[in-house]
Design a protein around this motif. Structure first.
Motif, PDB file in Angstrom:
ATOM      1  N   LEU A   1      46.719  40.114  26.765  1.00  0.00           N
ATOM      2  CA  LEU A   1      45.548  40.940  27.053  1.00  0.00           C
ATOM      3  C   LEU A   1      44.700  41.152  25.804  1.00  0.00           C
ATOM      4  CD1 LEU A   1      47.127  43.679  29.341  1.00  0.00           C
ATOM      5  CD2 LEU A   1      45.523  41.917  30.037  1.00  0.00           C
ATOM      6  N   ASP A   2      45.364  41.416  24.682  1.00  0.00           N
ATOM      7  CA  ASP A   2      44.638  41.670  23.440  1.00  0.00           C
ATOM      8  C   ASP A   2      43.858  40.436  23.001  1.00  0.00           C
ATOM      9  OD1 ASP A   2      45.699  44.198  23.454  1.00  0.00           O
ATOM     10  OD2 ASP A   2      47.305  43.734  22.037  1.00  0.00           O
TER      11      ASP A   2
ATOM     12  N   VAL B   1      37.245  37.915  34.357  1.00  0.00           N
ATOM     13  CA  VAL B   1      38.504  38.074  33.627  1.00  0.00           C
ATOM     14  C   VAL B   1      39.144  39.412  33.980  1.00  0.00           C
ATOM     15  CG1 VAL B   1      39.519  38.382  31.335  1.00  0.00           C
ATOM     16  CG2 VAL B   1      37.905  36.524  31.735  1.00  0.00           C
ATOM     17  N   SER B   2      38.335  40.460  34.090  1.00  0.00           N
ATOM     18  CA  SER B   2      38.902  41.755  34.481  1.00  0.00           C
ATOM     19  C   SER B   2      39.491  41.670  35.890  1.00  0.00           C
ATOM     20  CB  SER B   2      37.832  42.850  34.407  1.00  0.00           C
ATOM     21  OG  SER B   2      36.855  42.711  35.423  1.00  0.00           O
ATOM     22  N   LEU B   3      38.832  40.941  36.776  1.00  0.00           N
ATOM     23  CA  LEU B   3      39.372  40.736  38.127  1.00  0.00           C
ATOM     24  C   LEU B   3      40.677  39.960  38.062  1.00  0.00           C
ATOM     25  CD1 LEU B   3      39.354  40.730  41.205  1.00  0.00           C
ATOM     26  CD2 LEU B   3      37.732  38.819  41.127  1.00  0.00           C
ATOM     27  N   ARG B   4      40.735  38.967  37.215  1.00  0.00           N
ATOM     28  CA  ARG B   4      41.967  38.172  37.056  1.00  0.00           C
ATOM     29  C   ARG B   4      43.131  39.058  36.645  1.00  0.00           C
ATOM     30  NH1 ARG B   4      46.023  36.366  37.215  1.00  0.00           N
ATOM     31  NH2 ARG B   4      46.872  34.362  36.526  1.00  0.00           N
ATOM     32  N   TRP B   5      42.885  39.995  35.751  1.00  0.00           N
ATOM     33  CA  TRP B   5      43.950  40.903  35.316  1.00  0.00           C
ATOM     34  C   TRP B   5      44.438  41.782  36.469  1.00  0.00           C
ATOM     35  CZ3 TRP B   5      41.249  43.011  30.243  1.00  0.00           C
ATOM     36  CH2 TRP B   5      41.249  42.004  29.286  1.00  0.00           C
ATOM     37  N   ILE B   6      43.504  42.388  37.181  1.00  0.00           N
ATOM     38  CA  ILE B   6      43.889  43.281  38.280  1.00  0.00           C
ATOM     39  C   ILE B   6      44.556  42.491  39.395  1.00  0.00           C
ATOM     40  CG2 ILE B   6      43.057  44.895  40.016  1.00  0.00           C
ATOM     41  CD1 ILE B   6      42.941  46.049  37.253  1.00  0.00           C
ATOM     42  N   GLN B   7      44.020  41.320  39.702  1.00  0.00           N
ATOM     43  CA  GLN B   7      44.608  40.508  40.769  1.00  0.00           C
ATOM     44  C   GLN B   7      46.029  40.095  40.412  1.00  0.00           C
ATOM     45  OE1 GLN B   7      42.739  36.748  41.448  1.00  0.00           O
ATOM     46  NE2 GLN B   7      43.963  36.299  43.264  1.00  0.00           N
TER      47      GLN B   7
END
Length: 230
Positions: free
Chosen positions: A17-18, A130-136
Motif C-alpha cells: 500500500l505504501d 487504485v483506491s477501488l482495487r484496494w477496497i475490492q
C-alpha cells in the motif's frame, strides 16, 4: 470489468500500500508541475482550479488506505472509512470531465493544455481505480472473489452517477452533509422519473462504462506485468 483476484483470501500488505501510494504521489507531480509552468509562462490562473480538484481526488485514496491498512483499527471505524471512500470516489475520475475546459485556455500552445488536461484526467483515473482495487481486494478477501467483483461493478456504477451529479447538477460530495435534503430530493426524482431524466441516466451510464473500460485496462496491466518466459 474487474481485475482478476486469485484465490479467496486477498491481503494487501502495508508495504504494498505504501509503495502504491508513493507511486500515485509521484504521478500527481506531473500535472502540478505543468500547471505551475503554465502560470509562470502566461501569468494567467486559467485551469488552476484543477489543483483543488486534484486534492479532492486524493480523498478516496486516503479513505481507502485507512480502510484496508493492516493494523488494529476497529471494524466500525474501517466501515466508516469505506463509506467515506464510496462517497468521495467520484471526485477522482471527475477530473476526466475537466477536459471540457480545453477551449478556454489561451496564451500557450493548445497542445500544452492538451497534455496538462489529459495528464490530470489520467491521474484522476489512477487515483480512483487504485483506491477501488484496494477496497475490492478487501471485500474479496472477506466475502469471496465474485462478491468482490460485483461490489466493484456497483461502485463503478455509483461513481458514474456521482460524476453526472457533479458535472451537470453541480452537486459536491460534502453536500450530503451541508444540503442532505435537497440532494436526496434530486436523486429521488431521478429514481422515480427515469424516463424524464433519461439523458442524465445515459450520461451516468456513459461515465460508468468509461470507468469500467479503464478498470479493464488496469486489470490487463496487472495480469501482464510478469509475462511468461519462453
Amino acid at each position: 470489468m474487474s481485475p482478476r483476484i486469485p484465490g479467496r483470501k486477498v491481503t494487501l500488505p502495508g508495504r504494498e500500500l505504501d509503495l502504491a501510494a508513493a507511486r500515485l504521489l509521484g504521478l500527481t507531480t506531473l500535472p502540478v508541475l505543468l500547471m505551475a509552468g503554465r502560470v509562470a509562462y502566461t501569468g494567467s490562473l486559467i485551469h488552476t482550479h484543477m489543483i483543488w480538484n486534484l486534492l479532492l481526488a486524493w480523498l478516496p485514496v486516503a479513505f481507502a488506505y485507512l480502510a484496508v491498512r493492516p493494523g488494529a483499527t476497529p471494524r466500525p471505524v474501517r466501515l466508516f472509512f469505506v463509506l467515506a471512500w464510496l462517497l468521495f470516489l467520484p471526485n477522482a475520475p471527475y477530473l476526466v470531465t475537466d477536459m471540457v475546459h480545453l477551449p478556454y485556455g489561451g496564451g500557450i500552445p493548445i497542445l500544452y493544455d492538451v497534455v496538462l488536461l489529459f495528464s490530470t484526467a489520467l491521474c484522476g483515473l489512477a487515483l480512483g481505480l487504485v483506491s477501488l482495487r484496494w477496497i475490492q481486494a478487501a471485500v474479496a478477501g472477506r466475502l469471496g472473489v465474485w462478491p468482490g467483483r460485483l461490489f466493484g461493478l456497483a461502485a463503478l456504477g455509483m461513481a458514474g452517477f456521482g460524476i453526472y451529479l457533479g458535472r451537470y447538477l453541480r452537486w459536491n460530495s460534502w453536500d450530503i452533509l451541508l444540503k442532505p435534503v435537497a440532494l436526496a430530493q434530486d436523486i429521488w426524482l431521478h429514481l422515480i422519473h427515469p424516463i424524464r431524466h433519461w439523458q442524465g441516466w445515459a450520461l451516468a451510464l456513459l461515465f460508468a462504462l468509461l470507468l469500467a473500460f479503464a478498470y479493464g485496462l488496469l486489470a490487463t496491466l496487472e495480469e501482464t506485468k510478469h509475462p511468461p518466459v519462453s
